[in-house]
Each structure stands twice: as structure tokens, then as C-alpha cells.
Design a protein around this motif. Structure first.
Motif, PDB file in Angstrom:
ATOM      1  N   LYS A 121      50.978  44.106  39.550  1.00 40.79           N
ATOM      2  CA  LYS A 121      49.539  43.987  39.764  1.00 40.79           C
ATOM      3  C   LYS A 121      49.028  42.617  39.331  1.00 40.79           C
ATOM      4  CE  LYS A 121      48.322  48.870  39.539  1.00 40.79           C
ATOM      5  NZ  LYS A 121      47.668  49.922  38.758  1.00 40.79           N
ATOM      6  N   ILE A 122      49.523  42.130  38.224  1.00 39.39           N
ATOM      7  CA  ILE A 122      49.105  40.810  37.743  1.00 39.39           C
ATOM      8  C   ILE A 122      49.490  39.733  38.744  1.00 39.39           C
ATOM      9  CG2 ILE A 122      49.546  39.035  35.985  1.00 39.39           C
ATOM     10  CD1 ILE A 122      49.805  41.389  33.952  1.00 39.39           C
ATOM     11  N   ILE A 123      50.741  39.760  39.178  1.00 38.07           N
ATOM     12  CA  ILE A 123      51.229  38.733  40.113  1.00 38.07           C
ATOM     13  C   ILE A 123      50.531  38.864  41.463  1.00 38.07           C
ATOM     14  CG2 ILE A 123      53.260  37.904  41.376  1.00 38.07           C
ATOM     15  CD1 ILE A 123      54.897  38.612  38.829  1.00 38.07           C
ATOM     16  N   ALA A 124      50.357  40.083  41.941  1.00 37.16           N
ATOM     17  CA  ALA A 124      49.665  40.281  43.220  1.00 37.16           C
ATOM     18  C   ALA A 124      48.232  39.756  43.135  1.00 37.16           C
ATOM     19  CB  ALA A 124      49.679  41.755  43.609  1.00 37.16           C
ATOM     20  N   VAL A 127      48.341  35.988  43.358  1.00 40.10           N
ATOM     21  CA  VAL A 127      48.622  35.550  44.729  1.00 40.10           C
ATOM     22  C   VAL A 127      47.370  35.671  45.596  1.00 40.10           C
ATOM     23  CG1 VAL A 127      49.930  36.100  46.823  1.00 40.10           C
ATOM     24  CG2 VAL A 127      51.104  35.968  44.609  1.00 40.10           C
ATOM     25  N   GLU A 128      46.703  36.816  45.473  1.00 36.40           N
ATOM     26  CA  GLU A 128      45.488  37.039  46.269  1.00 36.40           C
ATOM     27  C   GLU A 128      44.379  36.052  45.895  1.00 36.40           C
ATOM     28  OE1 GLU A 128      44.389  41.152  45.964  1.00 36.40           O
ATOM     29  OE2 GLU A 128      46.332  41.807  46.775  1.00 36.40           O
ATOM     30  N   ALA A 129      44.293  35.688  44.641  1.00 38.60           N
ATOM     31  CA  ALA A 129      43.251  34.764  44.185  1.00 38.60           C
ATOM     32  C   ALA A 129      43.647  33.319  44.441  1.00 38.60           C
ATOM     33  CB  ALA A 129      42.966  34.996  42.705  1.00 38.60           C
ATOM     34  N   ALA A 132      48.408  31.331  42.117  1.00 39.70           N
ATOM     35  CA  ALA A 132      49.849  31.216  41.869  1.00 39.70           C
ATOM     36  C   ALA A 132      50.203  29.743  41.719  1.00 39.70           C
ATOM     37  CB  ALA A 132      50.645  31.838  43.018  1.00 39.70           C
ATOM     38  N   LEU A 133      51.028  29.461  40.779  1.00 41.73           N
ATOM     39  CA  LEU A 133      51.431  28.074  40.531  1.00 41.73           C
ATOM     40  C   LEU A 133      52.337  27.579  41.636  1.00 41.73           C
ATOM     41  CD1 LEU A 133      52.218  28.313  36.715  1.00 41.73           C
ATOM     42  CD2 LEU A 133      50.123  27.446  37.772  1.00 41.73           C
ATOM     43  N   ASP A 134      52.049  26.391  42.144  1.00 44.96           N
ATOM     44  CA  ASP A 134      52.945  25.768  43.125  1.00 44.96           C
ATOM     45  C   ASP A 134      54.047  25.071  42.363  1.00 44.96           C
ATOM     46  OD1 ASP A 134      51.435  26.570  45.292  1.00 44.96           O
ATOM     47  OD2 ASP A 134      50.103  24.820  45.161  1.00 44.96           O
TER      48      ASP A 134
END
Length: 135
Positions: A121-124, A127-129, A132-134
Motif C-alpha cells: 500500500k505504501i509503495i502503490a 507510485v500513484e502520487a 517514486a524515486l527515479d
């Protein structure tokens, strides 16, 4: 499957393999370990109802995580079920112990699944926001 002269049924290796969804090799392995004792007629192995029941016990034992040795001991108690109280008590203790172990494993798996769900949930959300680090 065919009726035997004694009134019970006999099963070929193919009958049992198909019924339980296992290989002929697996059946021969259990035979080599002395866990099954089919009657031999020429090259044919003929399994009795008792063999079929024992195979079910073997496969159930495997499914709950028992070792081959533990299954062999259980089968020995099955053979002696006509009054050997000590063997039956040992079998009962083993079953209870195995059940407790499986419950503990289930609890551990449930905790792991909950943690994975939390991290997912945290990672999703990241990603949605677009946070996520490039690399």
C-alpha cells in the motif's frame, strides 16, 4: 480396479496413481520404504483396500508436513490399532504436535502477509502520487 477372490478390491499401480494424482514412481518409493506391500502377480502390483487406505494416510501425512520416518511410525501405529495403547498415544501426540506446528506456521504466514500488504500500500501510494524515486 477389480474384485479380488477374497471379496475386496484390488487396484493396479495405475489405478492408485490416477486416483491420487501421483506418479508410479512415488508408489514404488513407498513400496521400497516398506510402507505399502502390494501383492505381486508376475510383473503386476496389485494393491488392496488396506494399501489404498495406507496410501491416503501417507499422502495426508506428507500434506501436513510429516517426514517419511514420522509417517512410517504412524503407519506402524495404524497396523497395531487393535489394542496397542502406547502406539496409539504416540500417534495422537504426534498428530497434536504437528497440528500445533502448522497453526504456528499459519500465524507466521498471516503476519508476513499483513506486512507485505502494508508495504504494498505504501509503495502503490508513492507510485500513484508520482513520488517514486527515479534511479
Amino acid at each position: 480396479m477389480a474384485p479380488s477372490a477374497g471379496g475386496g478390491y484390488v487396484y493396479t499401480i495405475g489405478d492408485l496413481a490416477d486416483f491420487f494424482g501421483i506418479t508410479h514412481r512415488a508408489l514404488r518409493f513407498y513400496e521400497d520404504k516398506g510402507m505399502l506391500k502390494p501383492r505381486r502377480v508376475g510383473q503386476k502390483r496389485l494393491y488392496s483396500n488396506k494399501d489404498r487406505t495406507k496410501l491416503r494416510l501417507i499422502l495426508n501425512g506428507k500434506q501436513i508436513g510429516m517426514t517419511i520416518r514420522e509417517i512410517q511410525e504412524f503407519l506402524e501405529s495404524y497396523e497395531l490399532r487393535d489394542g496397542n495403547d502406547v502406539q496409539m498415544r504416540k500417534a495422537l501426540a504426534k498428530i497434536r504436535s504437528q497440528r500445533l506446528l502448522l497453526k504456528q506456521r499459519r500465524e507466521s504466514i498471516e503476519m508476513s502477509l499483513q506486512e507485505l500488504e502494508r508495504v504494498e500500500k505504501i509503495i502503490a501510494g508513492m507510485v500513484e502520487a508520482g513520488t517514486a524515486l527515479d534511479e
